[in-house]
Design a protein around this motif. Structure first.
Motif, PDB file in Angstrom:
ATOM      1  N   THR A 182      32.129  36.003 100.305  1.00  0.00           N
ATOM      2  CA  THR A 182      32.151  35.974  98.899  1.00  0.00           C
ATOM      3  C   THR A 182      33.083  37.355  98.154  1.00  0.00           C
ATOM      4  N   ASP A 183      32.857  38.286  98.692  1.00  0.00           N
ATOM      5  CA  ASP A 183      33.332  39.623  98.411  1.00  0.00           C
ATOM      6  C   ASP A 183      34.774  39.537  98.768  1.00  0.00           C
ATOM      7  N   GLN A 184      35.261  38.743  99.928  1.00  0.00           N
ATOM      8  CA  GLN A 184      36.759  38.597 100.299  1.00  0.00           C
ATOM      9  C   GLN A 184      37.546  37.652  99.330  1.00  0.00           C
ATOM     10  N   TYR A 185      36.626  36.631  98.914  1.00  0.00           N
ATOM     11  CA  TYR A 185      37.299  35.619  97.740  1.00  0.00           C
ATOM     12  C   TYR A 185      37.621  36.847  96.374  1.00  0.00           C
ATOM     13  N   ALA A 186      36.727  37.449  96.018  1.00  0.00           N
ATOM     14  CA  ALA A 186      36.764  38.295  94.738  1.00  0.00           C
ATOM     15  C   ALA A 186      38.025  39.285  95.037  1.00  0.00           C
ATOM     16  N   LEU A 187      38.077  39.920  96.279  1.00  0.00           N
ATOM     17  CA  LEU A 187      39.188  40.916  96.593  1.00  0.00           C
ATOM     18  C   LEU A 187      40.345  40.126  96.457  1.00  0.00           C
ATOM     19  N   ALA A 188      40.502  38.791  96.845  1.00  0.00           N
ATOM     20  CA  ALA A 188      41.738  37.899  96.877  1.00  0.00           C
ATOM     21  C   ALA A 188      42.247  37.788  95.324  1.00  0.00           C
ATOM     22  N   VAL A 189      41.138  37.514  94.463  1.00  0.00           N
ATOM     23  CA  VAL A 189      41.473  37.178  92.972  1.00  0.00           C
ATOM     24  C   VAL A 189      41.887  38.725  92.310  1.00  0.00           C
ATOM     25  N   THR A 190      41.264  39.626  92.842  1.00  0.00           N
ATOM     26  CA  THR A 190      41.560  40.965  92.377  1.00  0.00           C
ATOM     27  C   THR A 190      43.138  41.260  92.907  1.00  0.00           C
ATOM     28  N   ALA A 191      43.416  40.857  94.021  1.00  0.00           N
ATOM     29  CA  ALA A 191      44.855  41.142  94.479  1.00  0.00           C
ATOM     30  C   ALA A 191      45.679  40.332  93.764  1.00  0.00           C
ATOM     31  N   VAL A 192      45.544  39.264  93.420  1.00  0.00           N
ATOM     32  CA  VAL A 192      46.467  38.284  92.575  1.00  0.00           C
ATOM     33  C   VAL A 192      46.553  38.859  90.941  1.00  0.00           C
ATOM     34  N   GLU A 193      45.507  39.498  90.560  1.00  0.00           N
ATOM     35  CA  GLU A 193      45.512  39.869  89.378  1.00  0.00           C
ATOM     36  C   GLU A 193      46.251  41.312  89.130  1.00  0.00           C
ATOM     37  N   LEU A 194      46.095  42.116  90.292  1.00  0.00           N
ATOM     38  CA  LEU A 194      46.809  43.441  90.248  1.00  0.00           C
ATOM     39  C   LEU A 194      48.499  43.235  90.419  1.00  0.00           C
ATOM     40  N   LEU A 195      48.705  42.171  91.549  1.00  0.00           N
ATOM     41  CA  LEU A 195      49.895  42.236  92.131  1.00  0.00           C
ATOM     42  C   LEU A 195      50.740  41.078  90.920  1.00  0.00           C
ATOM     43  N   LEU A 196      50.124  40.127  90.302  1.00  0.00           N
ATOM     44  CA  LEU A 196      50.999  39.328  89.527  1.00  0.00           C
ATOM     45  C   LEU A 196      50.554  39.131  88.007  1.00  0.00           C
ATOM     46  N   GLY A 197      49.387  39.843  87.696  1.00  0.00           N
ATOM     47  CA  GLY A 197      49.470  40.107  86.314  1.00  0.00           C
ATOM     48  C   GLY A 197      48.298  39.121  85.534  1.00  0.00           C
ATOM     49  N   ALA A 198      47.612  38.283  86.133  1.00  0.00           N
ATOM     50  CA  ALA A 198      46.581  37.454  86.131  1.00  0.00           C
ATOM     51  C   ALA A 198      45.879  36.910  87.066  1.00  0.00           C
ATOM     52  N   PRO A 199      44.387  36.793  86.856  1.00  0.00           N
ATOM     53  CA  PRO A 199      43.786  36.073  88.229  1.00  0.00           C
ATOM     54  C   PRO A 199      44.333  34.600  88.338  1.00  0.00           C
ATOM     55  N   PRO A 200      43.877  33.954  89.581  1.00  0.00           N
ATOM     56  CA  PRO A 200      44.672  32.443  89.726  1.00  0.00           C
ATOM     57  C   PRO A 200      43.873  31.584  89.129  1.00  0.00           C
ATOM     58  N   PHE A 201      42.770  31.747  88.318  1.00  0.00           N
ATOM     59  CA  PHE A 201      42.169  30.642  87.537  1.00  0.00           C
ATOM     60  C   PHE A 201      41.828  31.172  86.522  1.00  0.00           C
ATOM     61  N   THR A 202      42.000  30.515  85.258  1.00  0.00           N
ATOM     62  CA  THR A 202      41.800  31.200  83.908  1.00  0.00           C
ATOM     63  C   THR A 202      41.341  29.746  83.126  1.00  0.00           C
ATOM     64  N   ALA A 203      40.861  29.849  82.272  1.00  0.00           N
ATOM     65  CA  ALA A 203      40.413  28.702  81.237  1.00  0.00           C
ATOM     66  C   ALA A 203      39.773  29.023  80.039  1.00  0.00           C
ATOM     67  N   GLU A 204      39.652  28.085  79.084  1.00  0.00           N
ATOM     68  CA  GLU A 204      39.205  28.535  77.720  1.00  0.00           C
ATOM     69  C   GLU A 204      37.849  28.810  77.586  1.00  0.00           C
ATOM     70  N   ASN A 205      36.979  28.124  78.427  1.00  0.00           N
ATOM     71  CA  ASN A 205      35.639  28.435  78.306  1.00  0.00           C
ATOM     72  C   ASN A 205      34.944  28.506  79.877  1.00  0.00           C
ATOM     73  N   PRO A 206      33.761  28.928  79.977  1.00  0.00           N
ATOM     74  CA  PRO A 206      33.031  29.141  81.362  1.00  0.00           C
ATOM     75  C   PRO A 206      32.882  27.909  82.121  1.00  0.00           C
ATOM     76  N   MET A 207      32.680  26.714  81.604  1.00  0.00           N
ATOM     77  CA  MET A 207      32.426  25.519  82.249  1.00  0.00           C
ATOM     78  C   MET A 207      33.918  25.204  82.880  1.00  0.00           C
ATOM     79  N   GLU A 208      34.965  25.474  82.193  1.00  0.00           N
ATOM     80  CA  GLU A 208      36.371  24.970  82.486  1.00  0.00           C
ATOM     81  C   GLU A 208      36.579  26.051  83.975  1.00  0.00           C
ATOM     82  N   LEU A 209      36.374  27.109  83.728  1.00  0.00           N
ATOM     83  CA  LEU A 209      36.571  28.063  85.122  1.00  0.00           C
ATOM     84  C   LEU A 209      35.667  27.873  86.047  1.00  0.00           C
ATOM     85  N   VAL A 210      34.497  27.434  85.685  1.00  0.00           N
ATOM     86  CA  VAL A 210      33.598  27.052  87.033  1.00  0.00           C
ATOM     87  C   VAL A 210      34.256  26.067  87.599  1.00  0.00           C
TER      88      VAL A 210
END
Length: 263
Positions: A182-210
């Motif tokens: 689970t830490d690896q997953y979060a690190l991968a999301v972090t890498a995408v955000e740092l390298l490409l400017g935004a996390p891979p999954f975004t949404a308008e509300n928490p339920m959509e993000l889940v």
């Protein structure tokens, strides 16, 4: 908030470094020792209830047990406060280029693999919890306030989840306990955000993000960004696999593969 030259528990305040949701971090020094500044983290007055003071104490105790060049060094703590080494470059979001970002990600990956071997899961890996020096030569992983030991996860309940939702692995949302993967997953999301400017999954509300974490495929960035090769998508697809056992064996392997893909 404290102001410059105020005293706090034997420390003199130099300046305010930043504010979070429940605490303020100051640059400070021991009275009579201005040549050795520290970062002083103090809970806000309205946050000094039992659960937050316990979280800060936990943050100190975990970091104090870990000895690694890319894990924050902590010094002292008391009710509602702690001191730690001063890292002068801010969070990883300020890193200037791909090379610096990949270097920092590799350092943090090494730190994560180290704590995983010690039976600790960070549970809140994200750009704001990665600090870097001004010359970008060194990064540290910080904020162990919601970390867990593997032994503690035996009685894990979903209600205990405190991780930031953009970085939360699907298995946690299914109620499974946190792990190195689970830490690896979060690190991968972090890498995408740092390298490409935004996390891979975004949404308008928490339920959509889940729902996105649970059901949406990982974006194919090579179709959208000219300089991103197709192999990058493959590496990311494995690191962000919905089934944790499909991910890489270590965080270092993930970042090595991302670095190779972007060479």
């Amino acid at each position: 908030m404290l102001t410059a030259d105020e005293d706090f528990e034997g420390y003199v305040i130099d300046a305010t470094l930043g504010r979070g949701g429940y605490a303020t971090v100051y640059r400070a020094h021991r009275a009579g020792d201005p040549d050795h500044p520290v970062a002083l983290k103090i809970l806000d007055e309205d946050q000094r209830h039992e659960d937050q003071t316990a979280r800060l104490r936990r943050e100190f105790e975990f970091a104090h047990e870990i000895h690694h060049p890319h894990v924050i060094t902590v010094y002292e703590h008391g009710p509602g406060w702690l001191t730690m080494e001063l890292i002068d470059g801010g969070t990883s979001s300020a890193l200037p280029g791909v090379t610096e970002k990949l270097t920092v990600l590799a350092q943090v990956a090494d730190a994560l693999d180290h704590i995983h071997h010690q039976g600790i899961v960070h549970c809140d890996v994200k750009p704001s919890n990665i600090l870097a020096t001004k010359d970008f030569s060194r990064a540290v992983l910080t904020d162990f306030g919601v970390a867990y030991t593997v032994a503690e996860t035996v009685d894990w309940r979903y209600a205990q989840l405190e991780a930031s939702l953009h970085y939360t692995a699907p298995e946690l949302l299914h109620g499974r306990p946190p792990s190195a993967l689970t830490d690896q997953y979060a690190l991968a999301v972090t890498a995408v955000e740092l390298l490409l400017g935004a996390p891979p999954f975004t949404a308008e509300n928490p339920m959509e993000l889940v729902d996105a974490h649970l059901n949406q495929p990982v974006p194919d960035y090579s179709d959208k960004i000219d300089w991103v090769p197709r192999i990058f998508d493959s590496v990311l697809g494995r690191a962000l696999a919905k089934i944790p056992e499909s991910r890489y064996d270590t965080c270092a392997e993930l970042i090595a593969q991302l670095t190779h893909a972007l060479d």
